[in-house]
Enzyme design. Sequence first.
Site, PDB file in Angstrom:
ATOM      1  N   HIS A 408       0.451  -1.353   0.046  1.00 32.17           N
ATOM      2  CA  HIS A 408      -0.244  -0.015  -0.086  1.00 32.17           C
ATOM      3  C   HIS A 408       0.947   1.070   0.216  1.00 32.17           C
ATOM      4  O   HIS A 408       0.754   2.033  -1.037  1.00 32.17           O
ATOM      5  CB  HIS A 408      -0.790  -0.183   1.569  1.00 32.17           C
ATOM      6  CG  HIS A 408      -1.851   0.881   1.269  1.00 32.17           C
ATOM      7  ND1 HIS A 408      -3.093   1.312   1.096  1.00 32.17           N
ATOM      8  CD2 HIS A 408      -1.469   2.470   1.620  1.00 32.17           C
ATOM      9  CE1 HIS A 408      -3.656   2.302   1.121  1.00 32.17           C
ATOM     10  NE2 HIS A 408      -2.674   3.102   2.274  1.00 32.17           N
ATOM     11  N   GLU A 409       1.821   1.268   0.515  1.00 33.01           N
ATOM     12  CA  GLU A 409       2.510   2.185   0.859  1.00 33.01           C
ATOM     13  C   GLU A 409       3.676   2.701  -0.190  1.00 33.01           C
ATOM     14  O   GLU A 409       4.014   4.091  -0.756  1.00 33.01           O
ATOM     15  CB  GLU A 409       3.612   2.479   2.285  1.00 33.01           C
ATOM     16  CG  GLU A 409       2.783   2.756   3.605  1.00 33.01           C
ATOM     17  CD  GLU A 409       1.627   3.515   3.519  1.00 33.01           C
ATOM     18  OE1 GLU A 409       1.591   4.361   3.239  1.00 33.01           O
ATOM     19  OE2 GLU A 409       0.978   3.639   4.390  1.00 33.01           O
ATOM     20  N   HIS A 412       1.850   4.531  -2.607  1.00 33.67           N
ATOM     21  CA  HIS A 412       1.724   5.937  -2.655  1.00 33.67           C
ATOM     22  C   HIS A 412       3.317   6.128  -3.466  1.00 33.67           C
ATOM     23  O   HIS A 412       3.936   7.134  -3.911  1.00 33.67           O
ATOM     24  CB  HIS A 412       2.092   6.131  -1.143  1.00 33.67           C
ATOM     25  CG  HIS A 412       1.068   6.675  -0.636  1.00 33.67           C
ATOM     26  ND1 HIS A 412      -0.091   6.735  -1.571  1.00 33.67           N
ATOM     27  CD2 HIS A 412       0.654   5.679   0.363  1.00 33.67           C
ATOM     28  CE1 HIS A 412      -1.664   6.687  -0.592  1.00 33.67           C
ATOM     29  NE2 HIS A 412      -0.989   6.299   0.335  1.00 33.67           N
ATOM     30  N   HIS A 415       3.685   6.716  -6.839  1.00 29.98           N
ATOM     31  CA  HIS A 415       2.866   7.589  -7.300  1.00 29.98           C
ATOM     32  C   HIS A 415       3.866   9.045  -7.135  1.00 29.98           C
ATOM     33  O   HIS A 415       3.804   9.517  -8.308  1.00 29.98           O
ATOM     34  CB  HIS A 415       1.437   7.692  -6.946  1.00 29.98           C
ATOM     35  CG  HIS A 415       1.026   8.404  -6.853  1.00 29.98           C
ATOM     36  ND1 HIS A 415      -0.922   8.794  -6.611  1.00 29.98           N
ATOM     37  CD2 HIS A 415       0.980   9.455  -8.680  1.00 29.98           C
ATOM     38  CE1 HIS A 415      -1.303   9.970  -7.392  1.00 29.98           C
ATOM     39  NE2 HIS A 415      -0.371   9.933  -8.715  1.00 29.98           N
TER      40      HIS A 415
END
Length: 624
Positions: A408-409, A412, A415
């Site tokens: 999940h991190e 980020h 991105h």
Amino acid sequence: MRKKTQLMTAVMLFSTSIAVSQMKVRDEVPAKYKWNLTDLYSTDESWKVEKERVQQQMKQVASYKGKLTQSAATLLEALELNSGLAKEMVRLSSYASMKSDQDTRVTKYAGMKQELQQLFAEYGALVSYMEPELLTLEESKLNAFFAAEKGLVTYKFYLMDLLRKRAHRGSEEVEKIMAYSSLMSGNAANIFSTFSNAEFPYPEIELNGKAITLNSANFALYRASEDRAIRSKVFDAYFNKLNEFQRTFGAQLYGNINAGLFATKARNYNSTLERALDDGNIPTAVYHNLVKNVNGNLNTFHRYLNLRKRMMGIDTLHYYDLYAPLVEQVDLAYTVDEAVDNILKSLKPLGKDYVDVSNKAFNERWIDMYPNEGKRSGAYSNGSAYDVHPYILMNYNGKYNDMSTLTHELGHTMHSYLTNKKQHFANADYSIFVAEVASTLNEELLNDYMLKQIKDDKVRLAILGNYLEGAKGTLFRQTQFAEFESMIHDRVAKGEALTGEDFDKMYLELTRRYYGHDKNVCIVDDNVKSEWSYIPHFYYNFYVYQYATSFTASTALSEKVLRGTDEDRKKYLNFLSSGSTKYPVDLLVDAGVDMNTSEPFDLTIAKINKVMAEMEAILTRLGK
């Protein structure tokens, strides 16, 4: 064969993970599991030297006062100076913040964070003339500037968006006051963070003859115990200790709401919600429709809770049961190396370049992996150091959920990495509304990959259950949080004073409605009333709803990445590198998802029900 061995040694791996996660001293953590902040600044002293340089350079912005609208060239010079200074200040802030997060008890770094807050306030006052001055520009003159100076195109989205918000900007004097107000507006959040992470007297409990300090990381670990008595004991001890400080937590949250209300009134918005969503030009209807849609589909959530009850083989489901393993004697535990291997393989649909950069994050010390005493709880990705690389803070405990949090991190981080590489700093930031799409899509890819590797019914139940846990935590739980936020902000806006006792009552009633307490779906014990007091996101003002909207968007996009065309995948990667060149809803349309429709939400509910149907079929095969 490797998967079979992994499952057979689950207990051993779990024990190893606990041993690592319980390290008390940061120096005991191997260097490869600690982020390398020297990539930002070689020493604290070099940070100080750079801060002093920036502090001197930023005085130059005053020389452009009264000149911004004179010519396109002058405007570009001013914007470039402003952008460059902002870039360096954000880097300074990142270093101080992450140094502090390593051990929140170290006052030196807390002081450095405060220095940066003062620096931002000082700079905000210096540039307070800029937006009022820019707002005197007519759109026709601004378009003439774009034609005369090609470099201004970089700032076109910012400038046009500023004109859109003209009604919510004030005079130079008002903007100066708003800049200085930042010295106070974050106090409630800062006090909450310091108290929660560094000074809160976490309870000590005895588990299996061993004394355990029930800090945030250990609470997250032991609430997932297979032993129901341990789960109940952990929840009772943790929430009751929170309740001892009900008045303090209540005063902090009430102060934060009032800070938001001040900014709302000063900016001429109708509500704090409207102000929070306006940065991304997101209609408040998106927020309200999410709450409405979720409330209209609580039967799907209750189906999941009843399924959990069935899988756990218990007559009555309690709130403290919600983090326990779903399948008896299946402990999905992963070392960091195993987690990294699974994550990288799951990301292959996004292409070699995406995987290669992800591999760098794991091997070049972008990640601070394990808990240590005083370390900030939770997990995050910090991608604001534009000229360096993103960083990830983790508190890895060896569970499937930790592996899922890690990817999940990483979403980020990728991105931020991709948009920083493609966009000018002025456009490299991106809205929170789209930020959670990249992270939750990574989780979808991991779940899909793991399900393809595992055929054993019990293990499949656990993986499918993890997806449902994500739906519970991201779609239903975060929407519940969003509804709670809306309720408390509305009441304060009406002039009501709220105390910790008021927050307790509102939170408990709302939670019982969501979890079907009165229908005996899930018993929400009285101590759950204190849960709101340790949720940091309530200090971010209407942040959490975006987890839920992103979950629905990523569900739709993951189907395109996994089963669509190369063009679908290309659109998604372009989305990740677009930064803030468009409004977030428009960026998602370009990626292939229209959040103005109910389609993403409907697809998500359909997928949740499909997953539950498979799980129910497996349970029937197993005779349960």
